[in-house]
Motif scaffolding. Structure first.
Motif, mmCIF file in Angstrom:
data_model
loop_
_atom_site.group_PDB
_atom_site.id
_atom_site.type_symbol
_atom_site.label_atom_id
_atom_site.label_comp_id
_atom_site.label_asym_id
_atom_site.label_seq_id
_atom_site.Cartn_x
_atom_site.Cartn_y
_atom_site.Cartn_z
ATOM 1 N N ASP A 25 0.813 -1.188 0.000
ATOM 2 C CA ASP A 25 0.000 0.000 0.000
ATOM 3 C C ASP A 25 0.864 1.262 0.000
ATOM 4 O O ASP A 25 0.603 2.209 -0.740
ATOM 5 N N LYS A 26 1.902 1.259 0.811
ATOM 6 C CA LYS A 26 2.796 2.414 0.849
ATOM 7 C C LYS A 26 3.456 2.635 -0.496
ATOM 8 O O LYS A 26 3.562 3.753 -0.978
ATOM 9 N N ALA A 27 3.924 1.549 -1.090
ATOM 10 C CA ALA A 27 4.574 1.650 -2.390
ATOM 11 C C ALA A 27 3.569 2.110 -3.446
ATOM 12 O O ALA A 27 3.875 2.947 -4.287
ATOM 13 N N ALA A 28 2.343 1.572 -3.348
ATOM 14 C CA ALA A 28 1.313 1.933 -4.321
ATOM 15 C C ALA A 28 0.960 3.414 -4.193
ATOM 16 O O ALA A 28 0.813 4.127 -5.183
ATOM 17 N N GLN A 29 0.850 3.865 -2.944
ATOM 18 C CA GLN A 29 0.502 5.261 -2.698
ATOM 19 C C GLN A 29 1.578 6.192 -3.270
ATOM 20 O O GLN A 29 1.274 7.199 -3.892
ATOM 21 N N LYS A 34 3.276 9.781 -7.698
ATOM 22 C CA LYS A 34 4.186 10.116 -8.793
ATOM 23 C C LYS A 34 3.450 10.177 -10.124
ATOM 24 O O LYS A 34 3.711 11.042 -10.953
ATOM 25 N N LEU A 35 2.529 9.242 -10.296
ATOM 26 C CA LEU A 35 1.809 9.204 -11.572
ATOM 27 C C LEU A 35 0.912 10.416 -11.770
ATOM 28 O O LEU A 35 0.734 10.886 -12.879
ATOM 29 N N GLU A 143 8.089 -0.812 -10.080
ATOM 30 C CA GLU A 143 7.396 0.321 -10.698
ATOM 31 C C GLU A 143 8.027 1.659 -10.310
ATOM 32 O O GLU A 143 8.134 2.561 -11.143
ATOM 33 N N LEU A 144 8.431 1.766 -9.052
ATOM 34 C CA LEU A 144 9.058 3.016 -8.612
ATOM 35 C C LEU A 144 10.421 3.194 -9.277
ATOM 36 O O LEU A 144 10.809 4.303 -9.647
ATOM 37 N N ALA A 145 11.136 2.092 -9.452
ATOM 38 C CA ALA A 145 12.430 2.162 -10.148
ATOM 39 C C ALA A 145 12.231 2.647 -11.583
ATOM 40 O O ALA A 145 12.975 3.498 -12.080
ATOM 41 N N LEU A 146 11.184 2.134 -12.228
ATOM 42 C CA LEU A 146 10.909 2.576 -13.606
ATOM 43 C C LEU A 146 10.614 4.064 -13.660
ATOM 44 O O LEU A 146 11.071 4.774 -14.563
ATOM 45 N N GLN A 147 9.842 4.550 -12.682
ATOM 46 C CA GLN A 147 9.511 5.982 -12.656
ATOM 47 C C GLN A 147 10.766 6.837 -12.512
ATOM 48 O O GLN A 147 10.933 7.834 -13.205
ATOM 49 N N GLY A 186 17.586 -0.021 -9.652
ATOM 50 C CA GLY A 186 16.827 -1.250 -9.477
ATOM 51 C C GLY A 186 16.349 -1.456 -8.060
ATOM 52 O O GLY A 186 16.409 -0.560 -7.221
ATOM 53 N N THR A 187 15.853 -2.670 -7.825
ATOM 54 C CA THR A 187 15.361 -3.036 -6.497
ATOM 55 C C THR A 187 16.490 -3.740 -5.732
ATOM 56 O O THR A 187 17.396 -4.304 -6.353
ATOM 57 N N PRO A 188 16.420 -3.722 -4.399
ATOM 58 C CA PRO A 188 17.565 -4.192 -3.614
ATOM 59 C C PRO A 188 17.992 -5.641 -3.899
ATOM 60 O O PRO A 188 19.187 -5.922 -3.974
ATOM 61 N N GLY A 189 17.021 -6.548 -4.055
ATOM 62 C CA GLY A 189 17.368 -7.952 -4.242
ATOM 63 C C GLY A 189 18.194 -8.181 -5.505
ATOM 64 O O GLY A 189 19.291 -8.745 -5.468
#
Ligand code: ADP
Length: 445
Positions: A25-29, A34-35, A143-147, A186-189
């Motif tokens: 939810d936090k990531a989506a928010q 951003k969008l 998605e946040l990385a893409l943004q 990218g993402t951490p993993g």
């Protein structure tokens, strides 16, 4: 009543499932913000600065020229329509671009220009002639990385020698491959795999490490640990930068583990007030009566754009349906929609394609739609124990400082319980909420 009990149960279920999905939810928010964001969030507060070396002079810049950027980057900045640095950028940019590089922890709410700032710092620090990764940026989700990647591409559009690679799931590289791109996001993993066991690049050559959305990051199981493990592979000379919209204790502890000897800058959220808002309540006996009252004032509220908040998805869906049946064009924003769908609904509303947006209390949390000047609380905001949610009430109808336009808030009351909530909200803010007779609307016009 029975209906109220069912309502409360449904709302509780929605809030529990949201808590379980807290991270998502936090990531989506954050993604949603951003969008839908098209400008800088204005803020008149002072930036608070804590310097690592309090004796060194504090620079801040009022123009991008003062930063002596490469011409290609200055062109990129102006190409994005930026005229001058934002509040946070005024202080953050000189620190990030200083020689020798300085470490930074920065906090300010979403939309204040953090991403643009660290993107500019990364682009300034890379050497385009060297064909290997020099800057890393980690984000909490794909998605946040893409943004953020998009911002790098946009700001770097006059600087094509600098190239970008995405370290995200699904981006599989051949074994033994060596990256030639100067920036990896990218993402951490995936990032940890790439610089750790897969050795797609040499972490010892990294000059800038950015950790974005630290508060969202630590809400995700495993991300904190992975980020720290990436950080440990980097050379001690690497510049470490960390950004966050909020700063609870846990975020702060994490930040200090990632960023040694930091400069720290913070920009407080602009205070919201009810001073420029006219607040009313309408007394009804049922949901149907509230709908009728809403129809009576519909003409008056749609002079401007309005948002209508309901307690549950079910009520929101029902209300949007009833309004449509009356021939009104309304948009519905609901929790079961995908983030992209939600963004599309908000965008249409923002562009004025619909005048009224119906949504749930939970779904709209953290979203700012600036031009809304009428807010209808079809249900009053309450927390999971049924107490008034003053914070949500304020955030929903309040306006910030001197940017505040005048606004109108109408609260629908349909029971002794909701009247009690209303009274408590009124007491909490010491601001009178006037009774509105919807058969006689002279008052609000
Ligand atoms: P944050 O990372 O704090 O959420 P962003 O860097 O994404 O903020 O900026 C928010 C919005 O403001 C974006 O649309 C961005 O393009 C714009 N923006 C950023 N810096 C400036 C500036 N100096 N002038 C004008 N607009 C800006």
């Amino acid at each position: 009543s029975w209906a109220q009990a069912v309502d409360a149960q449904e709302a509780a279920a929605e809030s529990v499932s949201l808590n379980l999905r807290n991270t998502k939810d936090k990531a989506a928010q954050s993604l949603l913000n951003k969008l839908i964001r098209s400008n800088l969030v204005q803020n008149t507060n002072q930036v608070e600065v804590l310097q690592k070396d309090p004796n060194s002079p504090l620079y801040s810049v009022k123009s991008f020229e003062e930063l002596r950027l490469k011409p290609q980057l200055l062109q990129g900045v102006y190409g994005m329509g930026f005229n001058r640095p934002s509040k946070i950028q005024e202080t953050a940019l000189p620190m990030m671009l200083a020689e020798p590089p300085q470490n930074l922890i920065a906090q300010s709410q979403s939309g204040t220009g953090k991403t643009a700032a660290f993107v500019l710092a990364m682009l300034s620090h890379v050497d385009p002639n060297k064909k290997y990764p020099q800057c890393l940026c980690v984000s909490p989700t794909y998605e946040l990385a893409l943004q953020t990647g998009k911002v790098i591409e946009q700001m770097g559009s006059y600087y094509p020698e600098v190239r970008l690679m995405y370290a995200i799931r699904g981006n599989k590289l051949a074994r033994g491959m060596k990256l030639q791109e100067q920036i990896v996001i990218g993402t951490p993993g995936t990032m940890l795999d790439w610089c750790g066991k897969l050795r797609f690049f040499d972490p010892k050559k990294i000059k800038v490490f950015v950790l974005d959305e630290a508060d969202v990051m630590i809400a995700t199981q495993g991300h904190q640990d992975q980020s720290i493990r990436i950080q440990r592979l980097l050379p001690p000379t690497c510049q470490m930068l960390l950004f966050s919209a909020t700063f609870e204790e846990s975020v702060w502890n994490f930040a200090q583990r990632i960023v040694p000897d930091p400069n720290i800058i913070k920009l407080k959220r602009e205070e919201e007030t009810l001073d420029t808002i006219k607040q009313y309540y309408v007394l009804c006996n049922s949901k149907e009566e509230k709908f009728q009252a809403l129809c009576n004032i519909y003409g008056a509220i749609t002079i401007a754009q309005a948002m209508i908040f309901c307690h549950t998805r079910k009520t929101a869906g029902w209300l949007a349906g009833e309004l449509s049946r009356e021939g009104h064009q309304v948009a519905l924003l609901s929790g079961e929609m995908q983030v992209e769908q939600r963004a599309a609904v908000i965008e249409r509303f923002r562009d004025g394609k619909e005048k009224v947006l119906v949504t749930t209390n939970v779904c709209a949390r953290g979203i700012d739609v600036e031009q809304v000047s009428v807010v209808i609380n079809f249900d009053l905001p309450v927390d999971k124990d049924g107490n008034p949610d003053n914070e949500t009430y304020l955030h929903r109808i309040g306006r910030t400082g001197r940017f505040g336009k005048r606004g109108l808030a109408i609260n629908m009351v349909d029971s002794r319980m909701s009247m009690n909530i209303l009274n408590r909200i009124q007491e909490h803010f010491s601001k009178k909420i006037e009774k509105l007779d919807t058969d006689d609307l002279d008052e609000i016009e």
